[in-house]
Design an enzyme around this catalytic site. Structure first.
Site, PDB file in Angstrom:
ATOM      1  N   ALA A  76      42.362  25.698  77.388  1.00 25.84           N
ATOM      2  CA  ALA A  76      42.875  26.098  78.475  1.00 25.84           C
ATOM      3  C   ALA A  76      41.667  26.271  79.484  1.00 25.84           C
ATOM      4  CB  ALA A  76      43.739  27.372  78.483  1.00 25.84           C
ATOM      5  N   TRP A  77      41.888  26.468  80.613  1.00 25.27           N
ATOM      6  CA  TRP A  77      40.622  26.675  81.828  1.00 25.27           C
ATOM      7  C   TRP A  77      40.286  28.115  82.057  1.00 25.27           C
ATOM      8  CZ3 TRP A  77      43.273  29.745  84.975  1.00 25.27           C
ATOM      9  CH2 TRP A  77      44.674  29.646  85.072  1.00 25.27           C
ATOM     10  N   GLU A 110      41.059  19.600  81.725  1.00 21.98           N
ATOM     11  CA  GLU A 110      40.663  18.848  82.905  1.00 21.98           C
ATOM     12  C   GLU A 110      40.003  19.815  84.051  1.00 21.98           C
ATOM     13  OE1 GLU A 110      43.198  16.583  85.256  1.00 21.98           O
ATOM     14  OE2 GLU A 110      44.980  17.665  84.483  1.00 21.98           O
ATOM     15  N   VAL A 125      53.068  28.016  77.035  1.00 19.77           N
ATOM     16  CA  VAL A 125      54.119  27.945  76.010  1.00 19.77           C
ATOM     17  C   VAL A 125      54.896  26.303  76.039  1.00 19.77           C
ATOM     18  CG1 VAL A 125      56.618  28.749  75.439  1.00 19.77           C
ATOM     19  CG2 VAL A 125      54.434  30.223  75.783  1.00 19.77           C
ATOM     20  N   PRO A 126      55.051  25.807  77.089  1.00 18.20           N
ATOM     21  CA  PRO A 126      55.444  24.663  77.294  1.00 18.20           C
ATOM     22  C   PRO A 126      54.631  23.490  76.646  1.00 18.20           C
ATOM     23  CG  PRO A 126      55.823  25.564  79.446  1.00 18.20           C
ATOM     24  CD  PRO A 126      55.117  26.453  78.496  1.00 18.20           C
ATOM     25  N   GLU A 147      47.770  29.275  70.658  1.00 19.57           N
ATOM     26  CA  GLU A 147      47.452  30.279  71.308  1.00 19.57           C
ATOM     27  C   GLU A 147      48.080  30.200  72.645  1.00 19.57           C
ATOM     28  OE1 GLU A 147      46.511  32.939  70.025  1.00 19.57           O
ATOM     29  OE2 GLU A 147      45.499  32.539  68.148  1.00 19.57           O
ATOM     30  N   GLU A 205      43.238  33.628  65.578  1.00 19.97           N
ATOM     31  CA  GLU A 205      41.762  33.111  66.033  1.00 19.97           C
ATOM     32  C   GLU A 205      40.932  34.412  65.597  1.00 19.97           C
ATOM     33  OE1 GLU A 205      42.010  31.120  69.821  1.00 19.97           O
ATOM     34  OE2 GLU A 205      41.583  29.371  68.614  1.00 19.97           O
TER      35      GLU A 205
HETATM   36  P1  NDP Z   1      48.341  24.011  79.668  1.00 21.23           P
HETATM   37  O1  NDP Z   1      49.363  24.365  78.735  1.00 21.23           O
HETATM   38  O2  NDP Z   1      48.661  23.476  80.906  1.00 21.23           O
HETATM   39  O3  NDP Z   1      47.162  23.143  79.034  1.00 21.23           O
HETATM   40  C1  NDP Z   1      46.423  23.655  78.036  1.00 21.23           C
HETATM   41  C2  NDP Z   1      45.611  22.428  77.157  1.00 21.23           C
HETATM   42  O4  NDP Z   1      46.649  21.326  76.726  1.00 21.23           O
HETATM   43  C3  NDP Z   1      44.725  21.712  78.321  1.00 21.23           C
HETATM   44  O5  NDP Z   1      43.709  21.173  78.017  1.00 21.23           O
HETATM   45  C4  NDP Z   1      45.740  20.523  78.742  1.00 21.23           C
HETATM   46  O6  NDP Z   1      45.197  19.260  79.385  1.00 21.23           O
HETATM   47  C5  NDP Z   1      46.367  20.108  77.186  1.00 21.23           C
HETATM   48  N1  NDP Z   1      47.413  19.385  77.378  1.00 21.23           N
HETATM   49  C6  NDP Z   1      48.731  19.254  78.159  1.00 21.23           C
HETATM   50  N2  NDP Z   1      49.676  18.491  77.664  1.00 21.23           N
HETATM   51  C7  NDP Z   1      48.978  18.197  76.600  1.00 21.23           C
HETATM   52  C8  NDP Z   1      49.900  17.327  75.534  1.00 21.23           C
HETATM   53  N3  NDP Z   1      51.000  16.775  75.756  1.00 21.23           N
HETATM   54  N4  NDP Z   1      49.025  16.908  74.425  1.00 21.23           N
HETATM   55  C9  NDP Z   1      47.916  17.425  73.978  1.00 21.23           C
HETATM   56  N5  NDP Z   1      47.175  18.481  75.038  1.00 21.23           N
HETATM   57  C10 NDP Z   1      47.894  18.583  76.061  1.00 21.23           C
HETATM   58  O7  NDP Z   1      47.503  25.446  80.047  1.00 21.23           O
HETATM   59  P2  NDP Z   1      46.490  25.763  81.214  1.00 21.23           P
HETATM   60  O8  NDP Z   1      45.191  25.128  81.039  1.00 21.23           O
HETATM   61  O9  NDP Z   1      47.287  25.885  82.389  1.00 21.23           O
HETATM   62  O10 NDP Z   1      46.031  27.206  80.683  1.00 21.23           O
HETATM   63  C11 NDP Z   1      46.855  28.399  81.014  1.00 21.23           C
HETATM   64  C12 NDP Z   1      47.598  28.904  80.033  1.00 21.23           C
HETATM   65  O11 NDP Z   1      47.039  29.100  78.732  1.00 21.23           O
HETATM   66  C13 NDP Z   1      48.410  29.925  80.241  1.00 21.23           C
HETATM   67  O12 NDP Z   1      49.896  29.879  79.881  1.00 21.23           O
HETATM   68  C14 NDP Z   1      48.056  31.021  79.393  1.00 21.23           C
HETATM   69  O13 NDP Z   1      48.901  32.219  78.865  1.00 21.23           O
HETATM   70  C15 NDP Z   1      47.300  30.338  78.185  1.00 21.23           C
HETATM   71  N6  NDP Z   1      46.447  30.860  77.269  1.00 21.23           N
HETATM   72  C16 NDP Z   1      46.565  31.512  76.162  1.00 21.23           C
HETATM   73  C17 NDP Z   1      45.622  32.121  75.449  1.00 21.23           C
HETATM   74  C18 NDP Z   1      45.708  32.687  74.112  1.00 21.23           C
HETATM   75  O14 NDP Z   1      44.868  32.715  73.350  1.00 21.23           O
HETATM   76  N7  NDP Z   1      47.044  32.959  73.660  1.00 21.23           N
HETATM   77  C19 NDP Z   1      44.290  32.118  75.986  1.00 21.23           C
HETATM   78  C20 NDP Z   1      44.146  31.542  77.282  1.00 21.23           C
HETATM   79  C21 NDP Z   1      44.994  31.011  77.997  1.00 21.23           C
HETATM   80  P3  NDP Z   1      44.875  19.306  81.018  1.00 21.23           P
HETATM   81  O15 NDP Z   1      45.332  20.685  81.539  1.00 21.23           O
HETATM   82  O16 NDP Z   1      43.557  18.952  81.066  1.00 21.23           O
HETATM   83  O17 NDP Z   1      46.130  18.539  81.367  1.00 21.23           O
END
Ligand code: NDP
Length: 486
Positions: A153-154, A181, A232-233, A252, A460
């Site tokens: 995630a970012w 990204e 989650v999605p 996570e 983790e």
């Molecule tokens: P996203 O779920 O949008 O993306 C997470 C990663 O998955 C990104 O690198 C994304 O690529 C990639 N991704 C998206 N679709 C697919 C797919 N179909 N197959 C494989 N990879 C895919 O999360 P965000 O980056 O927006 O981060 C925010 C979220 O992360 C929040 O909901 C937060 O709660 C969660 N989070 C959880 C943590 C934990 O440890 N529990 C810690 C930090 C954040 P791209 O975005 O480049 O399209």
């Protein structure tokens, strides 16, 4: 003038930077100003193939080293990270917009902690000897899984890359890592530093791109394990895709964690906990305690002191070390947060402070507190991932517990009280993977981190992470004669 953030090339494969001129352009934006500070390209299928082939080819040789040898490289990388902490922190600030005051202490340093911890553990990862009757015995061999995919995630790009790669590599796996990204820069630096520390080519590879690059990594037959940090999605999609190939997963994911503040709590500490659990990293932390349940007797004092202390937040240029409140990571995330604020107002929550985009360049949203929030409001049910705190009233412990657990999420939960027995009783009742008593959001590498329910699978950090990056082979050894029925 911003320090130069442009990487040498977009990807890092087989021990070197690699460009993919056919890949789609992905601009990197400094969230505090909206300026473009770098440009990388998404990986094309040919490049994804190169990364997977490199990880596959490197894995047996890496696993054949002793754990001590692998660990030495990881610990050397930790030392290099610490020595370059300031440069790495500046880069993380440019990539994420998080204040330098934070990144100096929470990002590269926590990544170094993971490399040091798992590097130290690597030589001690063994199977066990199991004595059986008749002089027979068995033993287990702890084996790596093979090629692992990490998807980040970012919000904590360096930390996520290290939390995934350190345990994976310690056990003898190799990894292809895809950063978000939105924040592609720091994982490349990690790859560069690991290589400098002596990591053989192909053991840790970085490919850039959005979900379209992550998806083929997850389904590739050479991949044994997928570790995702995300929403989650996305987790549901990635978990399902990995399940089709019967792959191991760590998920996570997001949360909407409860923080219970009882009348007897130390007010100042409780306010600190609520601030740390809602406004650090401008609220972009998965484990945040965004549903703050405050017992009625302390509620007004809590809101008054909270508002007073939020008034001391320093919003400004994240590269200025006096700044302690930065922007949202992107314009898109800012708009998501502003929409939730509008929804809260529409649903009748009482705006105590904040509530607007800040009047300055970049993607800043004011620290925002809603009071009189009801459980059924959208702002109390959905993860906002921004600086928006929901304060809900409660009267009894039983009532607060039932409401705290009434969510699909189960990442974290916290309680502030001076009553020791109540604190442990409440924590025992929380449906959450990571809990805090009179504290919030600590994440030392020695302690397992992760969620229950929709917030995730696996853990983790700590020794627990080793279980998720290795498998056991059981070997039965017969010492006496073997009999058969015929
Ligand atoms: P996203 O779920 O949008 O993306 C997470 C990663 O998955 C990104 O690198 C994304 O690529 C990639 N991704 C998206 N679709 C697919 C797919 N179909 N197959 C494989 N990879 C895919 O999360 P965000 O980056 O927006 O981060 C925010 C979220 O992360 C929040 O909901 C937060 O709660 C969660 N989070 C959880 C943590 C934990 O440890 N529990 C810690 C930090 C954040 P791209 O975005 O480049 O399209």
């Amino acid at each position: 003038m911003k320090p130069d953030a442009q990487p040498k090339a977009s990807h890092f494969i087989n021990g070197e930077y690699v460009e993919d001129p056919a890949g789609e352009e992905m601009p990197v934006v400094y969230p505090a100003t909206g300026e473009r500070i770098a440009m990388v390209r998404a990986a094309t299928p040919a490049l994804i193939e190169r990364a997977l082939a490199a990880a596959r080819a490197a894995q047996p040789g890496w696993a054949a080293l002793s754990g001590t040898e692998r660990g030495r490289i990881l610990r050397r990388a930790a030392d290099i990270i610490r020595a370059r902490n300031r440069d790495l922190s500046v880069l993380e600030t440019l990539d994420t917009g998080k204040p330098l005051q934070e990144t100096l202490v929470a990002d590269a340093t926590s990544g170094a902690d993971a490399l040091e911890y798992f590097g130290g553990l690597a030589g001690a990862l063994t199977g066990e000897h199991i004595p059986l009757g008749g002089g027979n015995w068995a033993y287990t061999i702890r084996e790596p899984l093979g090629v692992c995919v990490g998807i980040g995630a970012w919000n904590y790009p360096t930390q996520i890359a290290c939390w995934k790669s350190a345990p994976a590599l310690a056990v003898g796996n190799t990894m292809v890592f895809k950063p978000s990204e939105t924040t592609p820069l720091s994982a490349l630096k990690l790859a560069e530093i690991l290589t400098e520390a002596g990591l053989p080519p192909g053991v840790f590879n970085v490919v850039q791109g959005a979900g379209a690059v992550g998806a083929p990594l997850v389904t590739d037959s050479r991949v044994a394990k997928v570790s995702l940090t995300g929403s989650v999605p996305t987790g549901r999609k990635v978990y399902a895709a990995a399940a089709a190939g019967m792959k191991h997963v760590t998920m996570e994911l997001g949360g909407k964690s409860p923080l219970l503040i009882f009348d007897d709590a130390d007010l100042e500490s409780a306010v600190s906990g609520a601030i740390l659990g809602n406004f650090y990293s401008s609220g972009q932390v998965c484990s945040n305690g965004t549903r703050v349940f405050v017992q009625k007797g302390i509620k007004e004092a809590f809101l008054a002191r909270l508002t007073e202390r939020l008034g001391q937040a320093v919003m400004g240029d994240p590269l200025d070390e006096a700044t302690n409140f930065g922007p949202m990571v992107s314009e898109g995330q800012m708009n998501i947060v502003l929409n939730y604020i509008a929804k809260g107002l529409e649903e009748g929550a009482r705006l105590v402070t904040g509530g607007k985009r800040a009047e300055r360049p970049g993607f800043f949203v004011e620290p925002t507190v809603f009071a009189d929030v009801r459980d059924d409001m959208v702002i109390a049910r959905e993860e906002i991932f921004g600086p928006v705190m929901c304060v809900l009233d409660f009267e009894t412990e039983d009532e607060a517990m039932a409401r705290a657990n009434d969510t699909e999420f189960g990442l974290a939960a916290g309680v502030f009280t001076r009553d020791l027995q109540r604190a442990h009783r409440v924590v025992a009742g929380f449906e959450a993977g990571t809990c805090f008593i009179n504290s919030y959001n600590d994440a030392p590498v020695e302690v397992p981190f992760g969620g229950t329910k929709a917030s995730g699978v696996g853990r983790e950090n700590a020794k627990a992470a080793i279980e998720h990056y290795s498998q056991l082979k059981s070997v039965f050894v017969r010492m006496d004669a073997l009999e058969a029925p015929f």
